[in-house]
Scaffold this active site. Sequence first.
Site, PDB file in Angstrom:
ATOM      1  CE  LYS A  59      37.641  34.955  31.904  1.00 59.44           C
ATOM      2  NZ  LYS A  59      36.238  35.375  31.961  1.00 59.44           N
ATOM      3  CD  GLU A  99      43.304  49.731  29.179  1.00 62.07           C
ATOM      4  OE1 GLU A  99      43.015  50.136  28.071  1.00 62.07           O
ATOM      5  OE2 GLU A  99      42.485  49.683  30.115  1.00 62.07           O
TER       6      GLU A  99
HETATM    7  P1  ADP Z   1      35.547  43.841  36.923  1.00 63.09           P
HETATM    8  O1  ADP Z   1      35.732  43.920  38.400  1.00 63.09           O
HETATM    9  O2  ADP Z   1      35.389  45.161  36.283  1.00 63.09           O
HETATM   10  O3  ADP Z   1      34.571  42.806  36.463  1.00 63.09           O
HETATM   11  P2  ADP Z   1      37.714  42.088  36.603  1.00 63.09           P
HETATM   12  O4  ADP Z   1      39.157  42.442  36.639  1.00 63.09           O
HETATM   13  O5  ADP Z   1      37.180  41.298  37.750  1.00 63.09           O
HETATM   14  O6  ADP Z   1      36.954  43.404  36.353  1.00 63.09           O
HETATM   15  O7  ADP Z   1      37.372  41.260  35.285  1.00 63.09           O
HETATM   16  C1  ADP Z   1      37.998  41.444  34.047  1.00 63.09           C
HETATM   17  C2  ADP Z   1      38.250  40.076  33.440  1.00 63.09           C
HETATM   18  O8  ADP Z   1      39.124  39.358  34.297  1.00 63.09           O
HETATM   19  C3  ADP Z   1      36.993  39.198  33.291  1.00 63.09           C
HETATM   20  O9  ADP Z   1      37.092  38.439  32.098  1.00 63.09           O
HETATM   21  C4  ADP Z   1      37.083  38.291  34.494  1.00 63.09           C
HETATM   22  O10 ADP Z   1      36.418  37.053  34.300  1.00 63.09           O
HETATM   23  C5  ADP Z   1      38.581  38.086  34.599  1.00 63.09           C
HETATM   24  N1  ADP Z   1      39.043  37.671  35.940  1.00 63.09           N
HETATM   25  C6  ADP Z   1      38.565  38.063  37.141  1.00 63.09           C
HETATM   26  N2  ADP Z   1      39.239  37.468  38.143  1.00 63.09           N
HETATM   27  C7  ADP Z   1      40.183  36.670  37.565  1.00 63.09           C
HETATM   28  C8  ADP Z   1      41.204  35.794  38.048  1.00 63.09           C
HETATM   29  N3  ADP Z   1      41.404  35.595  39.357  1.00 63.09           N
HETATM   30  N4  ADP Z   1      41.977  35.165  37.159  1.00 63.09           N
HETATM   31  C9  ADP Z   1      41.818  35.348  35.830  1.00 63.09           C
HETATM   32  N5  ADP Z   1      40.864  36.144  35.300  1.00 63.09           N
HETATM   33  C10 ADP Z   1      40.062  36.813  36.148  1.00 63.09           C
END
Ligand code: ADP
Length: 500
Positions: free
Chosen positions: A190, A266
């Site tokens: 994803k 990471e």
């Molecule tokens: P940023 O704040 O830099 O965008 P995130 O950690 O929010 O970093 O996002 C990194 C990845 O994690 C993206 O693919 C995002 O869609 C995914 N993501 C964000 N929130 C969730 C969640 N609650 N569960 C699973 N994946 C998530």
Amino acid sequence: MNPTVQPHWHQRASQLHIDPRAFIHGERVDVHGWGRFNSINPQDGAIVASLPSCGQAEVDRAVESSRKAFQQGSWSQRSPYERSRVLLKLADALENNQEELALLDSLEMGMPISSALPDIQVAAGIVRGVAERVNQLSEQLLPSAPSTLALNLRVPHGVVGAITPWNFPLYVAVAKIVPALAMGNSVVLKPSELASLSSLRLADLAHAAGIPAGVLNVIPGLGTETGRLLALHMDVDCLSFTGSTNTGRVLMQYAAQSNLKALLLECGGKSPQIVLDDLGDLDAVAEAIVHGYVWNSGQVCVAGTRILVTRKLYTPLMERMVARLDAQRSGDPLDAATQLGPLASAVQLERVASMVEAARSSGAKVVAGGARDEAMGGCHYRPTLVAEVPHSHPFMQEEIFGPVAGILPFDSPEQALHLANDCQFGLAATLWTRDFYLANQMARRVHGGPVTVNAVARPAPGFVTGASVEPARVSGFGSEGGMAGLLAYTRAKNVQFRLA
Ligand code: ADP
């Protein structure tokens, strides 16, 4: 269009055929899911694509397809040699399609094309390095009685979920899925909702290179919807994530609530650049230190944003850094001469601006930048350096993800080390000195996976591909790169035969 902008990349962009559909079981499919979301070009606010956010039905379908492929063995049961041959074809395909892949990343998250292209070449290098190494792994035959044959084996997890960020969309996707595939796993990826298109094209190219249907599925979607469903899935055996520490914490909860899936995380960083005595050319070092936190507009997990400088060099170094920061060439990412593009989104711009304001209003001195780049428009923020900000201030302690850093003097190497390690993160560190005795001592004690001495931690084409690193503290855990990075996508297994 700005007349100084070379038309080549704009022309290429206007000719791109963009396919936003999910890739499930060897083909592009139309899905309904939760609805749709847009990816936005941070340079001009234009909609690059409208993508589906995959829902429960699509996540189930993708995981089921990966499980089936794993069990059927069309990939998992092939020899490492056969898998590596397919991966080498994928490496060629990345290079042959580098312009398209680089453009997709550039359009969706604003990376200058001058950086995005070498990034794809680095990704192709990663694939070749993995393909070589997977043939060099060995398993163990254990000392035993003649009547026993005892083997220590490494076996793939099965179905690996991968959740990737937007800062290096194609590169991080490759760095995650290729070692997982090399070890025989099937993968459901994803990508970030800000930049999914290059990952979808990666799936097309991998399939054309010979990765069988189901072995790699790519499902676009929002993190809190599609990402959550993937992380909670009961049939995903391992989840590999790169992104923020907050999301990493949530994923640990999802793993605990579901099937205790193995995790590789990471997460964030706030990495120090420690400037010691005996530097050599101060101008060159100032240039490199600036590069160490402004490349990719500072949207780099390993960006060196806490600059700790021996007191005697503090003022001369700062002056040189300010001159270089003011001279950075911001611009249109599709202009081949641009060094610094916009931040990836309006949300990111807001975060960076508010963190600098917080530092300023607490009495810190902004010595370079410190404002939106009005002349550039879009989500551009001027490269920034902040002095006289206490090390305990959130500006020096939290990951900001913009071209902004703080600078502080220190009086002894021991104090520098104390400051460097006085932070919740432990991702990376850089040391600047020609005193290699001291550098060796400090490199071993400073928190962080990659520690570079007199160099910025930026992979370049032709870089060392065998390096293995593992984050520390709230930057996460799990090895990446090299042999250890391959083994991270396996489990240990022992098989014993009684032969008599
Ligand atoms: P940023 O704040 O830099 O965008 P995130 O950690 O929010 O970093 O996002 C990194 C990845 O994690 C993206 O693919 C995002 O869609 C995914 N993501 C964000 N929130 C969730 C969640 N609650 N569960 C699973 N994946 C998530």
